[in-house]
Scaffold this motif. Structure first.
Motif, short mmCIF file in Angstrom:
data_model
loop_
_atom_site.label_atom_id
_atom_site.label_comp_id
_atom_site.label_asym_id
_atom_site.label_seq_id
_atom_site.Cartn_x
_atom_site.Cartn_y
_atom_site.Cartn_z
N LEU A 220 -10.10 2.43 7.06
CA LEU A 220 -9.25 2.75 5.92
C LEU A 220 -9.02 1.54 5.01
O LEU A 220 -8.61 1.70 3.85
N LEU A 221 -9.29 0.35 5.52
CA LEU A 221 -9.05 -0.85 4.73
C LEU A 221 -10.12 -1.07 3.67
O LEU A 221 -9.99 -1.96 2.83
N ASN A 222 -11.20 -0.27 3.71
CA ASN A 222 -12.33 -0.48 2.79
C ASN A 222 -12.06 0.07 1.38
O ASN A 222 -12.97 0.56 0.74
N HIS A 223 -10.82 0.02 0.93
CA HIS A 223 -10.48 0.57 -0.39
C HIS A 223 -9.53 -0.37 -1.11
O HIS A 223 -8.64 -0.95 -0.49
N ASP A 224 -9.74 -0.53 -2.40
CA ASP A 224 -8.82 -1.30 -3.24
C ASP A 224 -8.09 -0.34 -4.16
O ASP A 224 -8.65 0.67 -4.57
N ASN A 225 -6.85 -0.65 -4.47
CA ASN A 225 -6.07 0.16 -5.41
C ASN A 225 -6.06 1.64 -5.01
O ASN A 225 -6.40 2.52 -5.78
N ALA A 226 -5.70 1.88 -3.75
CA ALA A 226 -5.75 3.25 -3.21
C ALA A 226 -4.36 3.76 -2.84
O ALA A 226 -3.44 2.98 -2.59
N VAL A 227 -4.25 5.08 -2.83
CA VAL A 227 -3.11 5.77 -2.23
C VAL A 227 -3.64 6.49 -1.00
O VAL A 227 -4.65 7.19 -1.07
N TYR A 228 -2.96 6.32 0.13
CA TYR A 228 -3.41 6.92 1.39
C TYR A 228 -2.56 8.16 1.68
O TYR A 228 -1.34 8.06 1.85
N VAL A 229 -3.20 9.32 1.72
CA VAL A 229 -2.49 10.58 1.92
C VAL A 229 -2.82 11.12 3.31
O VAL A 229 -3.93 11.60 3.57
N PHE A 230 -1.84 11.02 4.23
CA PHE A 230 -2.01 11.52 5.60
C PHE A 230 -1.52 12.97 5.64
O PHE A 230 -0.38 13.25 5.28
N MET A 231 -2.40 13.88 6.11
CA MET A 231 -2.06 15.31 6.09
C MET A 231 -2.35 15.96 7.43
O MET A 231 -3.39 15.70 8.05
N GLY A 232 -1.44 16.85 7.85
CA GLY A 232 -1.67 17.61 9.08
C GLY A 232 -0.37 18.05 9.71
O GLY A 232 0.71 17.55 9.39
N GLN B 212 0.85 -1.20 0.00
CA GLN B 212 0.00 0.00 0.00
C GLN B 212 0.89 1.25 0.00
O GLN B 212 1.82 1.35 0.80
N VAL B 213 0.59 2.19 -0.90
CA VAL B 213 1.34 3.44 -0.95
C VAL B 213 0.78 4.39 0.11
O VAL B 213 -0.43 4.66 0.16
N ILE B 214 1.67 4.89 0.97
CA ILE B 214 1.30 5.84 2.02
C ILE B 214 2.12 7.11 1.82
O ILE B 214 3.34 7.06 1.67
N ILE B 215 1.43 8.25 1.80
CA ILE B 215 2.09 9.55 1.65
C ILE B 215 1.86 10.36 2.92
O ILE B 215 0.74 10.43 3.44
N ASP B 216 2.92 10.95 3.43
CA ASP B 216 2.84 11.79 4.63
C ASP B 216 3.14 13.22 4.22
O ASP B 216 4.15 13.48 3.55
N ASP B 217 2.27 14.16 4.59
CA ASP B 217 2.48 15.54 4.19
C ASP B 217 2.02 16.48 5.30
O ASP B 217 1.05 16.22 6.01
N PHE B 218 2.74 17.60 5.40
CA PHE B 218 2.52 18.61 6.45
C PHE B 218 1.30 19.49 6.17
O PHE B 218 0.96 20.36 6.96
N ALA B 219 0.63 19.28 5.02
CA ALA B 219 -0.47 20.16 4.60
C ALA B 219 -1.48 20.37 5.73
O ALA B 219 -2.05 19.41 6.25
N HIS B 220 -1.72 21.62 6.09
CA HIS B 220 -2.68 21.91 7.17
C HIS B 220 -3.53 23.14 6.86
O HIS B 220 -4.20 23.66 7.73
N HIS B 221 -3.50 23.58 5.60
CA HIS B 221 -4.30 24.71 5.13
C HIS B 221 -4.96 24.25 3.83
O HIS B 221 -4.40 23.43 3.09
N PRO B 222 -6.19 24.73 3.53
CA PRO B 222 -6.88 24.26 2.32
C PRO B 222 -6.05 24.36 1.04
O PRO B 222 -6.06 23.43 0.22
N THR B 223 -5.31 25.44 0.86
CA THR B 223 -4.48 25.59 -0.35
C THR B 223 -3.44 24.48 -0.43
O THR B 223 -3.16 23.94 -1.52
#
Length: 443
Positions: free
Chosen positions: A408-420, A309-320
């Motif tokens: 979160l497991l209820n998805h197939d062929n997904a990329v999980y983007v964790f933001m905050g 599973q591809v997991i992306i971690d990002d600091f994004a914490h504003h709508p833009t």
């Protein structure tokens, strides 16, 4: 005798970067902080920089004190001891304002994209010439022979006002930090004041209506995608390995460039870096060569694969920033479902931008929300709950807890983007453990 710099709150991302940089430049450095583990401390420990518990005993006349902005009088024993003993201390940004005057300094300011752009500019410049730098992700590098200094220029509480750099990039203006700024005009005024302190060249994103109103005694160069800019990026090719583009300055073609990064915002960041280095007299072929090898900064589209599973971690914490991160995920993974896991950061920001957050998160295919992360600067008055945000999202959405991320497991062929910007990484870790356990059970 060499003086020792003592950092009160050395694990803060800016503080740890500054400590590492001074250490590498040959200075003696130590610091103090809480015992809780923070991701910045690994590099400090590897460098052999002592990290002490907070104590009045650390405050002596033979150390130069630099205090983190979070540690106020009446709230920290070391700051209080310094005041009681009549020993001076500087805040991070006050120290930096004086320190940078010994170099040709290049700042990167803006509501969004500061850290990524500072990282990119630092990477290219350090590969061309001796450069010291400070990046907001907690990394710093010092060189005793450095002529150039690249740093992130933070607008919060107008911390950038002690800075007088030769050059500065300003990536954009947006309403953020509603616990400090009263309006978008208040934010603009802060950036406008900062711009007037730049001495040799300002590189401003030309398609930002607020930035077009900024004035300065230094020459202003606009960059962007449109023809009315001084530096224009064009012939964009966005692939699953990165972004290719050309840049021209007036009628002069500066070359073809590639960045191994995703999303249009990263092409703009690279164009700002190209504009700054071209104006400062650097060889564009060298700039192009080193742009290709930039591997990114911490917590900005950081990827890993756990149990396929591809997991992306990002600091994004504003709508833009959320929109930019989801755009990047779609560019790299066009055939996958984009699943956003977002933790709102501060109650004040969540209230001020509730509709904008919902609109941004609708760019994902599915959304999971973590509990709001309140900062130490504010109190939860019960005025907003994460469920209020969930109710405004049109895409499938749910609230999860750090103890149970199994939806979160209820998805197939997904990329999980964790933001905050809070402790969203605890949710990410829970999900990784869940995936690892599934993998073991299936073996």
């Amino acid at each position: 005798m060499t003086k020792t710099y003592h950092f009160i709150g050395i694990k803060g991302s800016g503080m740890s970067a500054l400590a590492l940089m001074l250490h590498q430049m040959g200075h003696r450095v130590q610091g103090s902080d809480v015992e809780k583990y923070y991701f910045t401390q690994r590099e400090l420990e590897q460098a052999g920089i002592p990290i002490l518990p907070f104590s009045a005993d650390n405050i002596t006349e033979d150390v130069e004190l630099i205090a983190g902005n979070a540690f106020k009088e009446g709230k920290n024993i070391e700051v209080d001891t310094a005041v009681a003993k009549g020993l001076p201390y500087k805040r991070y940004h006050e120290f930096l304002g004086e320190f940078m005057r010994q170099f040709t300094s290049m700042g990167v300011a803006g509501a969004h994209g500061k850290t990524s752009t500072t990282g990119l500019l630092s990477h290219v410049l350090k590969n061309i010439t001796d450069t010291s730098y400070l990046i907001g992700d907690g990394t710093g590098r010092g060189s005793e022979k450095a002529q150039y200094f690249v740093f992130e220029s933070d607008e919060y509480e107008r911390h950038f006002m002690p800075y007088h750099p030769e050059y500065s990039i300003i990536t954009n203006i947006d309403f953020d930090h509603p616990d400090y700024f009263t309006s978008i005009d208040d934010v603009f005024n802060a950036f406008d004041d900062y711009a007037k302190q730049v001495t040799k060249g300002l590189f401003i994103y030309g398609e930002d209506t607020y930035l077009r109103q900024i004035t300065s005694d230094a020459p202003i160069y606009y960059y962007g995608f449109e023809e009315n800019n001084d530096f224009t990026a064009y012939d964009l090719v966005r692939t699953t390995t990165g972004s290719d583009f050309k840049v021209k300055h007036g009628d002069t073609e500066l070359g073809t460039f590639h960045v191994p990064a995703f999303g249009k915002h990263n092409i703009l960041n690279a164009t700002a870096v190209i504009a700054n280095l071209y104006t400062a007299g650097f060889d564009m072929e060298l700039v192009a060569e080193h742009l290709k090898t930039f591997s990114g900064v911490k917590r900005r589209f950081t990827e890993k694969i756990v149990n396929n599973q591809v997991i992306i971690d990002d600091f994004a914490h504003h709508p833009t920033e959320i929109i930019a991160t989801l755009d990047a995920a779609r560019q790299k993974y066009p055939s996958k479902e984009i699943v956003a896991i977002f933790q709102p950061h501060t109650f004040t920001r969540t209230i001020a931008l509730l509709d904008e957050f919902a609109s941004a998160l609708n760019e994902a295919d599915a959304v999971y929300l973590a509990q709001i992360y309140g900062s130490a600067r504010e109190v939860d008055n019960g005025d907003v709950k994460v469920e209020d945000l969930a109710a405004k999202i049109n895409k499938p959405s749910a609230v999860v807890t750090v103890e149970n991320v199994s939806p979160l497991l209820n998805h197939d062929n997904a990329v999980y983007v964790f933001m905050g910007a809070g402790d969203i990484q605890l949710y990410e870790r829970s999900f990784e453990e869940l995936l690892s356990n599934l993998s073991k059970n299936n073996q």
